[in-house]
Motif scaffolding. Structure first.
Motif, PDB file in Angstrom:
ATOM      1  N   THR A   6       0.851  -1.184   0.000  1.00 31.21           N
ATOM      2  CA  THR A   6       0.000   0.000   0.000  1.00 31.21           C
ATOM      3  C   THR A   6       0.887   1.234   0.000  1.00 31.21           C
ATOM      4  OG1 THR A   6      -1.710  -1.155   1.253  1.00 31.21           O
ATOM      5  CG2 THR A   6      -1.806   1.244   1.230  1.00 31.21           C
ATOM      6  N   ARG A   7       0.601   2.143  -0.901  1.00 30.37           N
ATOM      7  CA  ARG A   7       1.347   3.394  -0.999  1.00 30.37           C
ATOM      8  C   ARG A   7       0.345   4.531  -0.840  1.00 30.37           C
ATOM      9  NH1 ARG A   7       6.306   1.999  -2.091  1.00 30.37           N
ATOM     10  NH2 ARG A   7       7.085   4.058  -2.625  1.00 30.37           N
ATOM     11  N   VAL A   8       0.775   5.604  -0.204  1.00 31.08           N
ATOM     12  CA  VAL A   8      -0.136   6.706   0.085  1.00 31.08           C
ATOM     13  C   VAL A   8       0.503   8.051  -0.232  1.00 31.08           C
ATOM     14  CG1 VAL A   8      -1.380   5.444   1.884  1.00 31.08           C
ATOM     15  CG2 VAL A   8       0.609   6.804   2.498  1.00 31.08           C
ATOM     16  N   ASP A   9      -0.349   9.031  -0.474  1.00 32.13           N
ATOM     17  CA  ASP A   9       0.075  10.422  -0.576  1.00 32.13           C
ATOM     18  C   ASP A   9      -0.347  11.085   0.732  1.00 32.13           C
ATOM     19  OD1 ASP A   9       0.951   9.996  -3.162  1.00 32.13           O
ATOM     20  OD2 ASP A   9      -0.897  10.732  -4.067  1.00 32.13           O
ATOM     21  N   VAL A  10       0.571  11.819   1.368  1.00 36.66           N
ATOM     22  CA  VAL A  10       0.311  12.412   2.675  1.00 36.66           C
ATOM     23  C   VAL A  10       0.368  13.934   2.571  1.00 36.66           C
ATOM     24  CG1 VAL A  10       1.049  12.539   5.079  1.00 36.66           C
ATOM     25  CG2 VAL A  10       1.376  10.419   3.791  1.00 36.66           C
ATOM     26  N   HIS A  11      -0.639  14.593   3.147  1.00 38.06           N
ATOM     27  CA  HIS A  11      -0.647  16.050   3.280  1.00 38.06           C
ATOM     28  C   HIS A  11      -0.440  16.323   4.768  1.00 38.06           C
ATOM     29  CE1 HIS A  11      -2.784  20.061   2.177  1.00 38.06           C
ATOM     30  NE2 HIS A  11      -1.593  20.238   2.673  1.00 38.06           N
ATOM     31  N   TRP A  12       0.761  16.764   5.139  1.00 32.89           N
ATOM     32  CA  TRP A  12       1.142  16.960   6.526  1.00 32.89           C
ATOM     33  C   TRP A  12       0.532  18.234   7.092  1.00 32.89           C
ATOM     34  CZ3 TRP A  12       3.296  12.752   8.465  1.00 32.89           C
ATOM     35  CH2 TRP A  12       3.968  11.885   7.602  1.00 32.89           C
ATOM     36  N   GLN A  13       0.519  18.334   8.417  1.00 28.78           N
ATOM     37  CA  GLN A  13      -0.043  19.503   9.090  1.00 28.78           C
ATOM     38  C   GLN A  13       0.673  20.784   8.713  1.00 28.78           C
ATOM     39  OE1 GLN A  13      -0.104  18.809  13.346  1.00 28.78           O
ATOM     40  NE2 GLN A  13      -2.240  19.355  13.429  1.00 28.78           N
ATOM     41  N   ASP A  14       1.958  20.714   8.456  1.00 30.79           N
ATOM     42  CA  ASP A  14       2.711  21.934   8.138  1.00 30.79           C
ATOM     43  C   ASP A  14       2.542  22.365   6.687  1.00 30.79           C
ATOM     44  OD1 ASP A  14       4.262  20.103   6.733  1.00 30.79           O
ATOM     45  OD2 ASP A  14       6.091  20.475   7.873  1.00 30.79           O
ATOM     46  N   GLY A  15       1.675  21.671   5.947  1.00 33.15           N
ATOM     47  CA  GLY A  15       1.378  22.049   4.573  1.00 33.15           C
ATOM     48  C   GLY A  15       2.211  21.328   3.532  1.00 33.15           C
ATOM     49  N   LYS A  16       3.240  20.605   3.959  1.00 34.56           N
ATOM     50  CA  LYS A  16       4.074  19.858   3.009  1.00 34.56           C
ATOM     51  C   LYS A  16       3.330  18.608   2.551  1.00 34.56           C
ATOM     52  CE  LYS A  16       8.328  21.460   5.103  1.00 34.56           C
ATOM     53  NZ  LYS A  16       9.449  21.091   5.965  1.00 34.56           N
ATOM     54  N   VAL A  24       3.671   1.291   5.338  1.00 37.96           N
ATOM     55  CA  VAL A  24       4.249   0.659   6.531  1.00 37.96           C
ATOM     56  C   VAL A  24       5.277   1.548   7.222  1.00 37.96           C
ATOM     57  CG1 VAL A  24       3.807  -1.696   5.730  1.00 37.96           C
ATOM     58  CG2 VAL A  24       5.979  -0.577   5.181  1.00 37.96           C
ATOM     59  N   THR A  25       5.696   2.652   6.570  1.00 34.85           N
ATOM     60  CA  THR A  25       6.652   3.565   7.197  1.00 34.85           C
ATOM     61  C   THR A  25       5.957   4.650   8.013  1.00 34.85           C
ATOM     62  OG1 THR A  25       6.737   5.048   5.286  1.00 34.85           O
ATOM     63  CG2 THR A  25       8.299   3.213   5.316  1.00 34.85           C
ATOM     64  N   LEU A  26       4.628   4.661   8.017  1.00 36.91           N
ATOM     65  CA  LEU A  26       3.857   5.682   8.718  1.00 36.91           C
ATOM     66  C   LEU A  26       3.089   5.078   9.885  1.00 36.91           C
ATOM     67  CD1 LEU A  26       2.401   7.351   5.519  1.00 36.91           C
ATOM     68  CD2 LEU A  26       4.377   8.118   6.837  1.00 36.91           C
ATOM     69  N   PHE A  38      -5.858  21.290  14.236  1.00 33.76           N
ATOM     70  CA  PHE A  38      -6.342  21.719  12.935  1.00 33.76           C
ATOM     71  C   PHE A  38      -5.450  21.159  11.846  1.00 33.76           C
ATOM     72  CE2 PHE A  38      -7.739  24.875  15.986  1.00 33.76           C
ATOM     73  CZ  PHE A  38      -9.083  24.969  15.687  1.00 33.76           C
ATOM     74  N   TRP A  39      -6.017  21.047  10.638  1.00 37.44           N
ATOM     75  CA  TRP A  39      -5.308  20.487   9.493  1.00 37.44           C
ATOM     76  C   TRP A  39      -5.505  21.402   8.296  1.00 37.44           C
ATOM     77  CZ3 TRP A  39      -2.429  16.306  10.617  1.00 37.44           C
ATOM     78  CH2 TRP A  39      -2.722  15.661  11.817  1.00 37.44           C
ATOM     79  N   PRO A  40      -4.568  21.384   7.353  1.00 40.91           N
ATOM     80  CA  PRO A  40      -4.734  22.201   6.143  1.00 40.91           C
ATOM     81  C   PRO A  40      -6.081  21.921   5.472  1.00 40.91           C
ATOM     82  CG  PRO A  40      -2.518  21.329   6.224  1.00 40.91           C
ATOM     83  CD  PRO A  40      -3.291  20.662   7.342  1.00 40.91           C
ATOM     84  N   GLN A  41      -6.690  22.981   5.003  1.00 43.58           N
ATOM     85  CA  GLN A  41      -7.989  22.975   4.320  1.00 43.58           C
ATOM     86  C   GLN A  41      -9.175  22.929   5.280  1.00 43.58           C
ATOM     87  OE1 GLN A  41      -7.930  23.695   1.044  1.00 43.58           O
ATOM     88  NE2 GLN A  41      -5.727  23.714   1.353  1.00 43.58           N
ATOM     89  N   ASP A  42      -8.950  22.950   6.615  1.00 43.76           N
ATOM     90  CA  ASP A  42     -10.062  23.061   7.568  1.00 43.76           C
ATOM     91  C   ASP A  42     -10.626  24.471   7.510  1.00 43.76           C
ATOM     92  OD1 ASP A  42      -9.824  20.490   8.559  1.00 43.76           O
ATOM     93  OD2 ASP A  42      -8.924  21.072  10.474  1.00 43.76           O
ATOM     94  N   PHE A  43     -11.952  24.596   7.547  1.00 48.79           N
ATOM     95  CA  PHE A  43     -12.590  25.898   7.666  1.00 48.79           C
ATOM     96  C   PHE A  43     -12.631  26.254   9.146  1.00 48.79           C
ATOM     97  CE2 PHE A  43     -14.183  24.617   3.537  1.00 48.79           C
ATOM     98  CZ  PHE A  43     -14.089  25.791   2.823  1.00 48.79           C
ATOM     99  N   VAL A  44     -12.315  27.506   9.467  1.00 50.80           N
ATOM    100  CA  VAL A  44     -12.312  27.955  10.854  1.00 50.80           C
ATOM    101  C   VAL A  44     -12.939  29.344  10.953  1.00 50.80           C
ATOM    102  CG1 VAL A  44     -10.280  26.609  11.547  1.00 50.80           C
ATOM    103  CG2 VAL A  44      -9.978  28.918  10.641  1.00 50.80           C
ATOM    104  N   VAL A  45     -13.310  29.712  12.178  1.00 45.52           N
ATOM    105  CA  VAL A  45     -13.773  31.070  12.471  1.00 45.52           C
ATOM    106  C   VAL A  45     -12.914  31.617  13.598  1.00 45.52           C
ATOM    107  CG1 VAL A  45     -16.162  30.718  11.721  1.00 45.52           C
ATOM    108  CG2 VAL A  45     -15.529  30.257  14.094  1.00 45.52           C
ATOM    109  N   ARG A  46     -12.815  32.939  13.633  1.00 45.15           N
ATOM    110  CA  ARG A  46     -12.065  33.589  14.710  1.00 45.15           C
ATOM    111  C   ARG A  46     -12.966  33.643  15.942  1.00 45.15           C
ATOM    112  NH1 ARG A  46      -7.643  36.898  14.333  1.00 45.15           N
ATOM    113  NH2 ARG A  46      -7.983  37.305  12.132  1.00 45.15           N
ATOM    114  N   LYS A  47     -12.422  33.254  17.088  1.00 43.71           N
ATOM    115  CA  LYS A  47     -13.178  33.330  18.341  1.00 43.71           C
ATOM    116  C   LYS A  47     -13.302  34.785  18.781  1.00 43.71           C
ATOM    117  CE  LYS A  47     -11.923  28.915  20.406  1.00 43.71           C
ATOM    118  NZ  LYS A  47     -11.204  28.325  21.541  1.00 43.71           N
ATOM    119  N   GLY A  48     -14.311  35.051  19.580  1.00 41.13           N
ATOM    120  CA  GLY A  48     -14.439  36.359  20.199  1.00 41.13           C
ATOM    121  C   GLY A  48     -15.308  37.348  19.460  1.00 41.13           C
ATOM    122  N   ALA A  49     -16.075  36.913  18.475  1.00 39.41           N
ATOM    123  CA  ALA A  49     -16.981  37.842  17.778  1.00 39.41           C
ATOM    124  C   ALA A  49     -18.099  38.246  18.733  1.00 39.41           C
ATOM    125  CB  ALA A  49     -17.559  37.196  16.532  1.00 39.41           C
TER     126      ALA A  49
END
Length: 117
Positions: A6-16, A24-26, A38-49
């Motif tokens: 099994t081979r995979v493409d990984v999108h890491w938290q730091d954007g790489k 098997v190496t992961l 949080f992860w890249p491409q997550d939608f978020v809102v700013r707290k405190g509105a």
């Protein structure tokens, strides 16, 4: 069948991104702390509105888990977007850099404790 891999493409938290890695190496991240993860491409809102105030919406670009900070691309509200487009169109006419395409959002480094899913 003699074997399978099994081979995979990984999108890491730091954007790489890592392409075609051997699975098997992961190993899964078991230290994930839930609400403030949080992860890249997550939608978020700013707290405190304030009550009745429109919340600012953004998309996570990257996260530094150790520092507990995220780079967020904020969507501008209608008035900010109109003003930015006006200046960006003038800049595009002057230098042809494509500023109008970037005018509708801005990036900011924020603590993960200041944003919510």
């Amino acid at each position: 069948v003699v074997g399978c891999h099994t081979r995979v493409d990984v999108h890491w938290q730091d954007g790489k991104r890592t392409a075609d890695a051997e699975a098997v190496t992961l190993a899964p991240a078991k230290h994930v702390d839930g609400y403030y993860e949080f992860w890249p491409q997550d939608f978020v809102v700013r707290k405190g509105a304030a009550e009745g105030e429109a919340q600012q919406v953004g998309v996570v670009v990257s996260v530094d888990h150790d520092e507990r900070i995220a780079v967020v691309s904020w969507r501008l509200n209608d008035a900010e977007a109109a003003r930015a487009m006006l200046y960006a169109n003038a800049a595009d006419a002057a230098d042809g850099e494509g500023a109008a395409a970037q005018a509708e959002q801005r990036r900011e480094v924020v603590p993960v404790y200041d944003i919510a899913p």
